[in-house]
Motif scaffolding. Structure first.
Motif, short mmCIF file in Angstrom:
data_model
loop_
_atom_site.label_atom_id
_atom_site.label_comp_id
_atom_site.label_asym_id
_atom_site.label_seq_id
_atom_site.Cartn_x
_atom_site.Cartn_y
_atom_site.Cartn_z
N VAL A 46 -7.76 -5.43 1.15
CA VAL A 46 -7.51 -4.03 0.09
C VAL A 46 -7.92 -4.18 -1.08
O VAL A 46 -8.41 -3.27 -1.76
CB VAL A 46 -5.96 -3.67 0.49
N LEU A 47 -7.47 -5.25 -1.78
CA LEU A 47 -7.86 -5.48 -3.37
C LEU A 47 -9.50 -5.58 -3.46
O LEU A 47 -9.93 -4.82 -4.36
CB LEU A 47 -7.29 -6.41 -3.75
N LEU A 48 -10.06 -6.22 -2.50
CA LEU A 48 -11.41 -6.54 -2.48
C LEU A 48 -12.31 -4.90 -2.40
O LEU A 48 -13.09 -4.76 -3.10
CB LEU A 48 -11.95 -7.47 -1.70
N ILE A 49 -11.74 -4.29 -1.48
CA ILE A 49 -12.12 -2.86 -1.13
C ILE A 49 -12.27 -1.84 -2.28
O ILE A 49 -12.94 -1.28 -2.69
CB ILE A 49 -11.67 -2.28 0.24
N SER A 50 -11.05 -1.96 -2.84
CA SER A 50 -10.94 -1.02 -3.92
C SER A 50 -11.24 -1.64 -5.21
O SER A 50 -11.72 -0.81 -6.01
CB SER A 50 -9.09 -1.19 -4.20
N ILE A 87 -5.35 3.65 1.00
CA ILE A 87 -4.07 3.77 1.97
C ILE A 87 -4.63 4.15 3.22
O ILE A 87 -4.47 3.33 4.20
CB ILE A 87 -3.08 5.05 1.66
N LEU A 88 -5.85 5.03 3.35
CA LEU A 88 -6.33 5.29 4.68
C LEU A 88 -7.07 3.97 5.19
O LEU A 88 -6.99 3.65 6.35
CB LEU A 88 -7.22 6.48 4.61
N ILE A 89 -7.58 3.41 4.02
CA ILE A 89 -8.35 1.91 4.64
C ILE A 89 -7.06 0.93 5.26
O ILE A 89 -7.23 0.21 6.34
CB ILE A 89 -9.06 1.29 3.69
N GLY A 90 -6.14 1.05 4.53
CA GLY A 90 -4.80 0.28 4.84
C GLY A 90 -4.38 0.63 6.35
O GLY A 90 -3.88 -0.19 7.03
N VAL A 91 -4.03 1.71 6.46
CA VAL A 91 -3.63 2.45 7.85
C VAL A 91 -4.63 1.87 9.19
O VAL A 91 -4.15 1.58 10.00
CB VAL A 91 -3.53 3.91 7.77
N ALA A 92 -6.01 2.03 8.73
CA ALA A 92 -6.92 1.33 9.48
C ALA A 92 -6.99 0.00 10.04
O ALA A 92 -7.07 -0.52 11.14
CB ALA A 92 -8.36 1.90 9.19
N MET A 93 -6.64 -0.64 8.93
CA MET A 93 -6.61 -2.31 8.97
C MET A 93 -5.30 -2.41 9.54
O MET A 93 -5.07 -3.47 10.57
CB MET A 93 -6.52 -2.87 7.57
N SER A 94 -4.29 -1.50 9.50
CA SER A 94 -2.94 -1.86 10.14
C SER A 94 -3.21 -1.56 11.70
O SER A 94 -2.63 -2.27 12.50
CB SER A 94 -1.81 -0.82 9.42
#
Length: 183
Positions: free
Chosen positions: A147-151, A162-169
Motif C-alpha cells: 500500500v505504501l509503495l503504491i501510494s 483505500i479501494l486498493i486496500g479493499v481489493a488487496m483484502s
C-alpha cells in the motif's frame, strides 16, 4: 463544560468501567473447576498451587495480552485514519488484517507450524509456537509495504488507496479460502 464534552467524558468513563469489570470477570471465569473463592485466594498467593498457576500463568497473561492487542489495534486504526485523512481507513480496509490471516494460514496449513503434537502421552503442545505469529506479522508488513509503495509511486488520492486496500483484502481472502479448501 459544554454538552458534547460532558457526553464524551461519560462515554469514556463508562467504557473504562466496563473494561475493568470485564477484565475482573475474565480473571475469575474459565474452564477449570476453580471457584470464585479459590481464584481470589490464588490471586493473593494462598490456596492450591494449581489455582495459582492458572491465575498467574494463564488468566492474567491472557487479560494483559487482550488489553495490549486491543490498544495496538486502536492505535493502528487511528494512525491509518490520520495519515490517510479518511475515517474509513483501518487495518481491515487496507488489507492488513486479511494478509495476516493469510500468513497464519500458510504457517499452519502449508508449513505445519500449527501441528499439534503429543508429549509424554498426556499433554498437548504446538510445534513452533511463535511461527504462526511471525508469519502473520510478516504478511501484514508486506500488505502495508504494498500500500505504501503504491501510494508513493502514484498520485492517487486517499479514497483510491483505500479501494486498493479493499481489493488487496479480497485477494488475500481468496488465497486464504483456496488454501483452506485444499487443506
Amino acid at each position: 463544560m459544554n454538552c458534547i464534552r460532558r457526553k464524551n467524558i461519560i462515554v469514556l468513563t463508562s467504557f473504562g468501567i466496563t473494561l475493568i469489570l470485564l477484565a475482573v470477570i475474565a480473571l475469575f471465569v474459565g474452564s477449570s473447576s476453580m471457584t470464585f473463592i479459590d481464584a481470589l485466594k490464588a490471586l493473593f498467593n494462598q490456596g492450591k498451587e494449581a489455582h495459582h498457576v492458572i491465575i498467574y500463568n494463564i488468566r492474567l497473561p491472557r487479560i494483559i495480552a487482550a488489553l495490549i492487542a486491543g490498544a495496538g489495534m486502536a492505535v493502528s486504526g487511528v494512525a491509518m485514519q490520520a495519515v490517510l485523512k479518511n475515517p474509513m481507513a483501518s487495518p481491515t480496509s487496507l488489507g492488513v488484517s486479511n494478509a495476516a490471516v493469510l500468513g497464519a494460514n500458510i504457517a499452519i496449513i502449508v508449513l505445519n507450524g500449527g501441528q499439534i503434537i503429543t508429549e509424554h502421552g498426556n499433554s498437548l503442545g504446538v510445534s513452533n509456537p511463535y511461527f504462526v505469529s511471525i508469519f502473520a506479522f510478516l504478511f501484514s508488513l508486506v500488505a502495508v509495504a504494498v500500500v505504501l509503495l503504491i501510494s508513493k509511486f502514484t498520485n492517487l488520492d486517499t479514497t483510491a488507496i483505500i479501494l486498493i486496500g479493499v481489493a488487496m483484502s479480497s485477494f488475500f481472502s481468496g488465497i486464504t479460502t483456496l488454501i483452506q479448501y485444499y487443506a
